[in-house]
Design a protein around this motif. Structure first.
Motif, PDB file in Angstrom:
ATOM      1  N   THR A 229       0.833  -1.215   0.000  1.00 23.18           N
ATOM      2  CA  THR A 229       0.000   0.000   0.000  1.00 23.18           C
ATOM      3  C   THR A 229       0.860   1.256   0.000  1.00 23.18           C
ATOM      4  O   THR A 229       0.595   2.210  -0.747  1.00 23.18           O
ATOM      5  CB  THR A 229      -0.914  -0.016   1.232  1.00 23.18           C
ATOM      6  OG1 THR A 229      -1.734  -1.180   1.189  1.00 23.18           O
ATOM      7  CG2 THR A 229      -1.800   1.223   1.250  1.00 23.18           C
ATOM      8  N   LEU A 230       1.909   1.272   0.823  1.00 22.25           N
ATOM      9  CA  LEU A 230       2.798   2.435   0.872  1.00 22.25           C
ATOM     10  C   LEU A 230       3.520   2.638  -0.448  1.00 22.25           C
ATOM     11  O   LEU A 230       3.732   3.778  -0.885  1.00 22.25           O
ATOM     12  CB  LEU A 230       3.814   2.264   2.005  1.00 22.25           C
ATOM     13  CG  LEU A 230       3.254   2.385   3.422  1.00 22.25           C
ATOM     14  CD1 LEU A 230       4.317   2.004   4.450  1.00 22.25           C
ATOM     15  CD2 LEU A 230       2.751   3.809   3.691  1.00 22.25           C
ATOM     16  N   ALA A 231       3.908   1.538  -1.084  1.00 25.55           N
ATOM     17  CA  ALA A 231       4.574   1.669  -2.387  1.00 25.55           C
ATOM     18  C   ALA A 231       3.626   2.261  -3.423  1.00 25.55           C
ATOM     19  O   ALA A 231       4.018   3.115  -4.247  1.00 25.55           O
ATOM     20  CB  ALA A 231       5.092   0.306  -2.839  1.00 25.55           C
ATOM     21  N   GLU A 232       2.363   1.853  -3.421  1.00 23.93           N
ATOM     22  CA  GLU A 232       1.384   2.402  -4.359  1.00 23.93           C
ATOM     23  C   GLU A 232       1.122   3.887  -4.069  1.00 23.93           C
ATOM     24  O   GLU A 232       0.969   4.699  -4.998  1.00 23.93           O
ATOM     25  CB  GLU A 232       0.083   1.605  -4.270  1.00 23.93           C
ATOM     26  CG  GLU A 232       0.205   0.178  -4.811  1.00 23.93           C
ATOM     27  CD  GLU A 232      -1.060  -0.622  -4.603  1.00 23.93           C
ATOM     28  OE1 GLU A 232      -1.945  -0.129  -3.856  1.00 23.93           O
ATOM     29  OE2 GLU A 232      -1.175  -1.734  -5.161  1.00 23.93           O
ATOM     30  N   ILE A 233       1.103   4.234  -2.761  1.00 24.08           N
ATOM     31  CA  ILE A 233       0.908   5.647  -2.407  1.00 24.08           C
ATOM     32  C   ILE A 233       2.087   6.478  -2.892  1.00 24.08           C
ATOM     33  O   ILE A 233       1.926   7.586  -3.440  1.00 24.08           O
ATOM     34  CB  ILE A 233       0.711   5.790  -0.890  1.00 24.08           C
ATOM     35  CG1 ILE A 233      -0.633   5.161  -0.471  1.00 24.08           C
ATOM     36  CG2 ILE A 233       0.781   7.249  -0.463  1.00 24.08           C
ATOM     37  CD1 ILE A 233      -0.835   5.129   1.032  1.00 24.08           C
ATOM     38  N   GLN A 240       6.902  15.856   0.104  1.00 19.22           N
ATOM     39  CA  GLN A 240       7.012  15.336   1.472  1.00 19.22           C
ATOM     40  C   GLN A 240       6.169  14.095   1.686  1.00 19.22           C
ATOM     41  O   GLN A 240       6.571  13.178   2.413  1.00 19.22           O
ATOM     42  CB  GLN A 240       6.595  16.427   2.467  1.00 19.22           C
ATOM     43  CG  GLN A 240       7.527  17.630   2.489  1.00 19.22           C
ATOM     44  CD  GLN A 240       7.087  18.652   3.522  1.00 19.22           C
ATOM     45  OE1 GLN A 240       6.012  18.539   4.104  1.00 19.22           O
ATOM     46  NE2 GLN A 240       7.935  19.660   3.736  1.00 19.22           N
ATOM     47  N   ASP A 241       4.986  14.037   1.054  1.00 18.78           N
ATOM     48  CA  ASP A 241       4.146  12.841   1.229  1.00 18.78           C
ATOM     49  C   ASP A 241       4.842  11.596   0.684  1.00 18.78           C
ATOM     50  O   ASP A 241       4.783  10.519   1.276  1.00 18.78           O
ATOM     51  CB  ASP A 241       2.806  13.039   0.506  1.00 18.78           C
ATOM     52  CG  ASP A 241       1.954  14.110   1.165  1.00 18.78           C
ATOM     53  OD1 ASP A 241       2.188  14.364   2.362  1.00 18.78           O
ATOM     54  OD2 ASP A 241       1.080  14.677   0.488  1.00 18.78           O
ATOM     55  N   ARG A 242       5.520  11.772  -0.442  1.00 24.37           N
ATOM     56  CA  ARG A 242       6.239  10.636  -1.022  1.00 24.37           C
ATOM     57  C   ARG A 242       7.410  10.220  -0.126  1.00 24.37           C
ATOM     58  O   ARG A 242       7.636   9.024   0.086  1.00 24.37           O
ATOM     59  CB  ARG A 242       6.738  11.007  -2.409  1.00 24.37           C
ATOM     60  CG  ARG A 242       7.455   9.858  -3.112  1.00 24.37           C
ATOM     61  CD  ARG A 242       7.790  10.244  -4.520  1.00 24.37           C
ATOM     62  NE  ARG A 242       8.386   9.101  -5.224  1.00 24.37           N
ATOM     63  CZ  ARG A 242       8.712   9.128  -6.511  1.00 24.37           C
ATOM     64  NH1 ARG A 242       8.487  10.231  -7.237  1.00 24.37           N
ATOM     65  NH2 ARG A 242       9.254   8.075  -7.084  1.00 24.37           N
ATOM     66  N   ASP A 243       8.128  11.202   0.405  1.00 22.46           N
ATOM     67  CA  ASP A 243       9.250  10.881   1.298  1.00 22.46           C
ATOM     68  C   ASP A 243       8.769  10.173   2.559  1.00 22.46           C
ATOM     69  O   ASP A 243       9.401   9.216   3.041  1.00 22.46           O
ATOM     70  CB  ASP A 243       9.992  12.162   1.680  1.00 22.46           C
ATOM     71  CG  ASP A 243      10.713  12.778   0.477  1.00 22.46           C
ATOM     72  OD1 ASP A 243      10.926  12.041  -0.506  1.00 22.46           O
ATOM     73  OD2 ASP A 243      11.030  13.973   0.530  1.00 22.46           O
ATOM     74  N   ALA A 244       7.645  10.627   3.098  1.00 15.28           N
ATOM     75  CA  ALA A 244       7.112   9.979   4.301  1.00 15.28           C
ATOM     76  C   ALA A 244       6.698   8.545   4.015  1.00 15.28           C
ATOM     77  O   ALA A 244       6.942   7.634   4.821  1.00 15.28           O
ATOM     78  CB  ALA A 244       5.915  10.774   4.833  1.00 15.28           C
ATOM     79  N   ALA A 245       6.084   8.315   2.841  1.00 10.78           N
ATOM     80  CA  ALA A 245       5.682   6.950   2.480  1.00 10.78           C
ATOM     81  C   ALA A 245       6.904   6.064   2.305  1.00 10.78           C
ATOM     82  O   ALA A 245       6.905   4.883   2.714  1.00 10.78           O
ATOM     83  CB  ALA A 245       4.856   6.978   1.191  1.00 10.78           C
ATOM     84  N   LEU A 246       7.957   6.612   1.722  1.00  5.79           N
ATOM     85  CA  LEU A 246       9.169   5.819   1.531  1.00  5.79           C
ATOM     86  C   LEU A 246       9.833   5.491   2.864  1.00  5.79           C
ATOM     87  O   LEU A 246      10.351   4.380   3.058  1.00  5.79           O
ATOM     88  CB  LEU A 246      10.153   6.563   0.626  1.00  5.79           C
ATOM     89  CG  LEU A 246       9.735   6.664  -0.850  1.00  5.79           C
ATOM     90  CD1 LEU A 246      10.723   7.533  -1.624  1.00  5.79           C
ATOM     91  CD2 LEU A 246       9.654   5.273  -1.479  1.00  5.79           C
ATOM     92  N   ARG A 247       9.834   6.450   3.789  1.00  5.96           N
ATOM     93  CA  ARG A 247      10.416   6.191   5.095  1.00  5.96           C
ATOM     94  C   ARG A 247       9.628   5.098   5.825  1.00  5.96           C
ATOM     95  O   ARG A 247      10.208   4.207   6.478  1.00  5.96           O
ATOM     96  CB  ARG A 247      10.452   7.473   5.938  1.00  5.96           C
ATOM     97  CG  ARG A 247      11.571   8.440   5.532  1.00  5.96           C
ATOM     98  CD  ARG A 247      11.756   9.521   6.578  1.00  5.96           C
ATOM     99  NE  ARG A 247      10.580  10.382   6.686  1.00  5.96           N
ATOM    100  CZ  ARG A 247      10.395  11.486   5.962  1.00  5.96           C
ATOM    101  NH1 ARG A 247      11.329  11.859   5.091  1.00  5.96           N
ATOM    102  NH2 ARG A 247       9.310  12.203   6.120  1.00  5.96           N
ATOM    103  N   ARG A 248       8.325   5.158   5.732  1.00  4.00           N
ATOM    104  CA  ARG A 248       7.502   4.122   6.348  1.00  4.00           C
ATOM    105  C   ARG A 248       7.738   2.764   5.673  1.00  4.00           C
ATOM    106  O   ARG A 248       7.761   1.717   6.324  1.00  4.00           O
ATOM    107  CB  ARG A 248       6.029   4.483   6.264  1.00  4.00           C
ATOM    108  CG  ARG A 248       5.639   5.669   7.141  1.00  4.00           C
ATOM    109  CD  ARG A 248       4.148   5.956   7.026  1.00  4.00           C
ATOM    110  NE  ARG A 248       3.351   4.817   7.486  1.00  4.00           N
ATOM    111  CZ  ARG A 248       2.034   4.719   7.316  1.00  4.00           C
ATOM    112  NH1 ARG A 248       1.379   5.694   6.683  1.00  4.00           N
ATOM    113  NH2 ARG A 248       1.381   3.669   7.760  1.00  4.00           N
ATOM    114  N   SER A 249       7.968   2.792   4.371  1.00  5.44           N
ATOM    115  CA  SER A 249       8.264   1.550   3.644  1.00  5.44           C
ATOM    116  C   SER A 249       9.575   0.933   4.130  1.00  5.44           C
ATOM    117  O   SER A 249       9.686  -0.284   4.284  1.00  5.44           O
ATOM    118  CB  SER A 249       8.337   1.819   2.133  1.00  5.44           C
ATOM    119  OG  SER A 249       7.112   2.300   1.643  1.00  5.44           O
TER     120      SER A 249
END
Length: 421
Positions: A229-233, A240-249
């Motif tokens: 899900t995070l990768a799709e997001i 910043q939203d993309r960076d946050a998703a990558l950090r969570r990934s």
């Protein structure tokens, strides 16, 4: 067909094979023993009869059967009962031994003449016969020569009542057959028990493996779905939203890697692939190394260590201490606040990990060390591995309420014995 079904079928096949093999062996031994007993008593009887015929022939000598004194010679000879009978070559009864003044059962004339005729042809003969009252007898006939010493001129026939011997033989055969049947019947449950003991480790390992894989898959399914899900997001976000998703990934991937590492370690330990190495090591230095290698991430870790030398496996002990520290950093604090963990190493080989978290739920102290017992979504393997490592070293891992309000884990391993001067 499942592997469990195949193992259970194998157990029944082993039971059948064991029972069949035991039955064949026992029946063969029984038949051999019965046949050997029958041959033994018959041979002994024939030997006794041979002695009797030889004695009578020695008394007769090379007498002419037509002479009247042969009857006197034989009548004066005491023999066992039934009587020993002398026949001419033509089959006429010439004389019989005296039976020591007792009444002897009379052997049927037809049986006596038949064995006597066989002895005239072959020199001697054995046969079975009956008395007039139905008793079984064993007959032996031996031919004796005349004055010229060439052709036999008559036969001596001895008889022995075999009724008692046959009864004893039948009793022996019955008891042996009954014992054989009982052992054959017992071989089936015994074989089933032995085959169960033989297949139990495989069945247990298979059941543990199936449960292990099912529970591991359950634990991996959630982070794998979250990672996707995070990768799709991240694919549809910028900045910043993309960076946050990558950090969570990255965090999820790290968590999955830790979980797989824990699963592999646990599996190797249970399978006996990972051997416990025992060597002297500094427990205080090992704990300090684990703390230095663990990212604090804003948490506070305090170490108080005395110089302690223990005997153990450095890799496994590092794993156990790291699991205890990771558990304290994950669960040993209130949500939204940094953890405050205190680690103490004492000279008796005890590592104490204190946290200031919510503590132990009532009645769950023992279940904390069970495999896949999870708190707050963790893998549930860390504490079980730490407990296994402690027990593998001859030590222990216990948990008690901490004076700071959280949990206190005490990992104890044997210290190295000091050499006496």
């Amino acid at each position: 067909m499942t592997a469990t079904t195949r193992i259970r079928r194998l157990r029944w096949w082993l039971t059948t094979a064991f029972a069949a093999t035991s039955a064949i062996g026992l029946v063969s031994l029984t038949l051999f023993a019965v046949h050997n007993d029958d041959s033994a008593w018959r041979a002994a009887t024939d030997d006794d009869l041979s002695v009797q015929t030889a004695l009578v022939i020695s008394v007769i000598g090379f007498s002419d059967p037509s002479r009247h004194d042969i009857g006197d010679l034989v009548h004066g000879f005491d023999a066992s009962c039934p009587q020993v009978t002398v026949f001419s070559r033509a089959g006429a009864q010439l004389a019989a031994t005296r039976a020591a003044g007792i009444h002897c059962p009379t052997v049927r004339k037809a049986d006596l003449r038949a064995v006597a005729a066989a002895a005239i042809k072959d020199g001697d003969a054995e046969a079975n016969g009956q008395t007039e009252d139905g008793h079984h007898v064993r007959l032996r006939a031996e031919a004796f020569p005349g004055l010229d010493g060439d052709e036999p001129v008559g036969t001596v026939v001895a008889a022995a009542d075999t009724t008692t011997d046959e009864a004893q033989h039948r009793r022996f055969a019955f008891l042996l057959s009954a014992g054989c049947a009982l052992l054959v019947l017992l071989s089936a449950p015994i074989g089933h028990l032995l085959s169960g003991r033989a297949t139990r480790p495989a069945l247990t390992a298979l059941q543990q493996q199936e449960a292990f894989l099912a529970e591991a898959a359950h634990d991996l399914r959630t982070p794998a779905a979250s990672l996707r899900t995070l990768a799709e997001i991240a694919l549809h976000q910028d900045g910043q939203d993309r960076d946050a998703a990558l950090r969570r990934s990255v965090r999820l991937a790290t968590r999955m890697g830790d979980l797989l590492d824990a699963l592999l370690t646990r599996a190797r330990l249970e399978a006996g692939v990972a051997q416990v190495c025992r060597e002297p090591l500094r427990l205080d230095q090992l704990v300090e190394t684990v703390v230095d290698d663990t990212p604090a991430d804003g948490h506070r870790i305090t170490v108080r260590a005395e110089e302690t030398v223990v005997v153990g496996d450095p890799e496994l002990l590092q794993r156990a201490v790291a699991n205890l520290l990771g558990n304290a950093l994950t669960h040993g604090h209130t949500q939204g606040e940094p953890a405050d963990v205190e680690i103490t190493v004492t000279a008796d080989g005890t590592v104490t990990v204190d946290d200031a978290g919510p503590g132990i739920p009532p009645g769950q102290a023992k279940s904390l060390f069970e495999r896949f017992h999870s708190r707050s979504g963790s893998s549930g393997l860390g504490l079980s591995i730490a407990a296994w490592v402690a027990h593998a070293h001859g030590g222990s891992l216990t948990v008690v309420p901490s004076a700071r309000g959280g949990c206190r884990f005490l990992l104890s391993v044997p210290v190295r014995e000091q050499k006496r001067p």
